[in-house]
Design an enzyme around this catalytic site. Sequence first.
Site, mmCIF file in Angstrom:
data_model
loop_
_atom_site.group_PDB
_atom_site.id
_atom_site.type_symbol
_atom_site.label_atom_id
_atom_site.label_comp_id
_atom_site.label_asym_id
_atom_site.label_seq_id
_atom_site.Cartn_x
_atom_site.Cartn_y
_atom_site.Cartn_z
ATOM 1 N N GLY A 28 0.806 -1.218 0.000
ATOM 2 C CA GLY A 28 0.000 0.000 0.000
ATOM 3 C C GLY A 28 0.839 1.269 0.000
ATOM 4 O O GLY A 28 0.391 2.322 0.434
ATOM 5 N N HIS A 78 4.300 3.990 -14.229
ATOM 6 C CA HIS A 78 3.942 2.686 -13.659
ATOM 7 C C HIS A 78 3.286 1.895 -14.788
ATOM 8 O O HIS A 78 2.213 2.260 -15.256
ATOM 9 C CB HIS A 78 2.970 2.870 -12.490
ATOM 10 C CG HIS A 78 2.418 1.576 -11.954
ATOM 11 N ND1 HIS A 78 2.691 1.107 -10.692
ATOM 12 C CD2 HIS A 78 1.614 0.650 -12.531
ATOM 13 C CE1 HIS A 78 2.088 -0.056 -10.519
ATOM 14 N NE2 HIS A 78 1.414 -0.353 -11.619
ATOM 15 N N GLU A 129 6.866 -5.284 -8.145
ATOM 16 C CA GLU A 129 6.201 -6.366 -7.408
ATOM 17 C C GLU A 129 5.252 -7.136 -8.314
ATOM 18 O O GLU A 129 4.970 -6.709 -9.433
ATOM 19 C CB GLU A 129 5.432 -5.830 -6.193
ATOM 20 C CG GLU A 129 4.265 -4.941 -6.527
ATOM 21 C CD GLU A 129 3.417 -4.592 -5.292
ATOM 22 O OE1 GLU A 129 3.501 -5.297 -4.273
ATOM 23 O OE2 GLU A 129 2.658 -3.617 -5.372
ATOM 24 N N ARG A 133 -3.430 -11.807 -8.047
ATOM 25 C CA ARG A 133 -4.904 -11.762 -8.028
ATOM 26 C C ARG A 133 -5.401 -10.930 -9.204
ATOM 27 O O ARG A 133 -4.605 -10.356 -9.939
ATOM 28 C CB ARG A 133 -5.358 -11.102 -6.731
ATOM 29 C CG ARG A 133 -4.712 -9.719 -6.609
ATOM 30 C CD ARG A 133 -5.284 -8.862 -5.516
ATOM 31 N NE ARG A 133 -4.397 -7.755 -5.209
ATOM 32 C CZ ARG A 133 -4.364 -6.602 -5.851
ATOM 33 N NH1 ARG A 133 -5.171 -6.378 -6.879
ATOM 34 N NH2 ARG A 133 -3.519 -5.662 -5.506
HETATM 35 P P1 ADP Z 1 3.758 -1.168 -2.266
HETATM 36 O O1 ADP Z 1 3.746 -2.672 -2.247
HETATM 37 O O2 ADP Z 1 3.887 -0.592 -0.886
HETATM 38 O O3 ADP Z 1 2.655 -0.580 -3.077
HETATM 39 P P2 ADP Z 1 5.685 -0.822 -4.452
HETATM 40 O O4 ADP Z 1 7.005 -1.458 -4.445
HETATM 41 O O5 ADP Z 1 4.649 -1.401 -5.347
HETATM 42 O O6 ADP Z 1 5.147 -0.750 -2.937
HETATM 43 O O7 ADP Z 1 5.858 0.708 -4.765
HETATM 44 C C1 ADP Z 1 4.774 1.598 -4.664
HETATM 45 C C2 ADP Z 1 5.089 2.887 -5.368
HETATM 46 O O8 ADP Z 1 6.268 3.515 -4.802
HETATM 47 C C3 ADP Z 1 5.437 2.741 -6.849
HETATM 48 O O9 ADP Z 1 4.260 2.707 -7.644
HETATM 49 C C4 ADP Z 1 6.231 4.002 -7.063
HETATM 50 O O10 ADP Z 1 5.358 5.118 -7.143
HETATM 51 C C5 ADP Z 1 7.039 4.141 -5.789
HETATM 52 N N1 ADP Z 1 8.342 3.453 -5.919
HETATM 53 C C6 ADP Z 1 8.627 2.188 -5.527
HETATM 54 N N2 ADP Z 1 9.914 1.866 -5.817
HETATM 55 C C7 ADP Z 1 10.467 2.953 -6.409
HETATM 56 C C8 ADP Z 1 11.761 3.259 -6.965
HETATM 57 N N3 ADP Z 1 12.779 2.373 -6.947
HETATM 58 N N4 ADP Z 1 11.942 4.484 -7.506
HETATM 59 C C9 ADP Z 1 10.942 5.388 -7.526
HETATM 60 N N5 ADP Z 1 9.710 5.169 -7.025
HETATM 61 C C10 ADP Z 1 9.456 3.977 -6.476
#
Ligand code: ADP
Length: 447
Positions: A164, A208, A287, A291
């Site tokens: 999240g 994204h 990630e 689902r």
């Molecule tokens: P969560 O599981 O908490 O949602 P994510 O790894 O999917 O975490 O990351 C969520 C959001 O954080 C991404 O969509 C992006 O906006 C930001 N983010 C994550 N990793 C990076 C990164 N290496 N560089 C820049 N932004 C990042």
Amino acid sequence: MFQKVLIANRGEIALRVLRACKELGIQTVVVHSTADSDAMHVRLADESVCIGPPPARESYLNIHQIVAACEITGADAVHPGYGFLSENAKFADILAAHNITFIGPSGDHIRVMGDKIEAKRTAKRLGIPVVPGSDGAISDEKEAKRVAAEIGYPVIIKASAGGGGRGMKVARTEADLEVGLHTAKSEAGAAFGDDAVYIEKYLEKPRHIELQVFGDGAGRGVHFGERDCSLQRRHQKVWEEANSPALNAEERARIGGICAKAIADLGYSGAGTIEFLYENGEFYFIEMNTRLQVEHPVTEAITGIDLVHEQIRVASGGGLSVRQEDIKFNGHAIECRINAEDPRTFTPSPGTITHFHTPGGLGVRVDSGVYSGYRIPPYYDSLIGKLIVHGRNRVECMMRLRRALDEFVVDGTKTTLPLFRDLVGNPDIANGDYDIHWLEKYLADED
Ligand code: ADP
């Protein structure tokens, strides 16, 4: 094929799954809390079972009650929707132990992808490009500094058990890193009961982009192209498109091929989404969600394939109905998530919907469980519907979206519709020219 499927969810996704079951001639059972007795999915299901009081942990997250509802009604499978128990490996294992099919991947695959460090390691092993960073959890400050110097600042510190969008810290200097590491660890410990953190390169202006994949559990994997979900607020997706305005067919086929092969090699079963950040023509795995996603309808719009039908087919042992070469991408689709929230402050706005009128016409789909006179309970998330519009190309899709938004009427509660009416007229959006920070910046500039 299953005789009877129990839907362990609520709102628009419960209705979405119910529709797929009806089309396939499968009997439906829904479970609901006392707050949802008059919900649309309860009205339309063949059978319903009240499983507890309003708080989700006592109802929609109550595994014992849901398993009991399966046994009472004789359901032979459970569709978890998204959220709630959809990525709960223990739930998948318990159902399996009761000879009830979980419509989703195995508990083991959910477990691997639910741990961010393990997921990244697995992705790397399967040939999926990942963000440069530490190899697993960081043990101390010295190691953190060494890794950061190696990959170069800025870096981001992330919680292994995160989710999240919580518990992430950006560090632009070594001094930032010292402070960030300390706060990230204590925040992760408090929020997730696990203080393991890892470091990766911070990407400044990524998009994204996520790939919809499917495995048949028997070594076959396919991809259904990508979705661009860069328009986010507090890491929550707001607007999603398929295909991405940033990718061409060649890039799609390349990353899609990598993902489909990875899913096949993993022996994965069912629907999954492999999420990437995309910058300067490169993909970086962040990630995998094991689902169905909220935004799956944009993929359905451009491929013409019902993804819930595919989930049910695969889970029942019938395999996928399509091969990779059968999956064609037609035109463009956009989804707007309509929340019962103030469109400026995003504060939830529960209450009674006095009037609800949805748009229609060619290329317009509304997935929603609400109706005129419906009282939005304050206990759950504020999504009240999704507007999905399809056109032969992005320009036509945007024209259609503008008129569909004009037709949409929701009275009695605040919604995010006015935000979408603004966005659809914005030149950057019209050009598809935005990254993951665009919306936050736009909202800040408006204030
Ligand atoms: P969560 O599981 O908490 O949602 P994510 O790894 O999917 O975490 O990351 C969520 C959001 O954080 C991404 O969509 C992006 O906006 C930001 N983010 C994550 N990793 C990076 C990164 N290496 N560089 C820049 N932004 C990042």
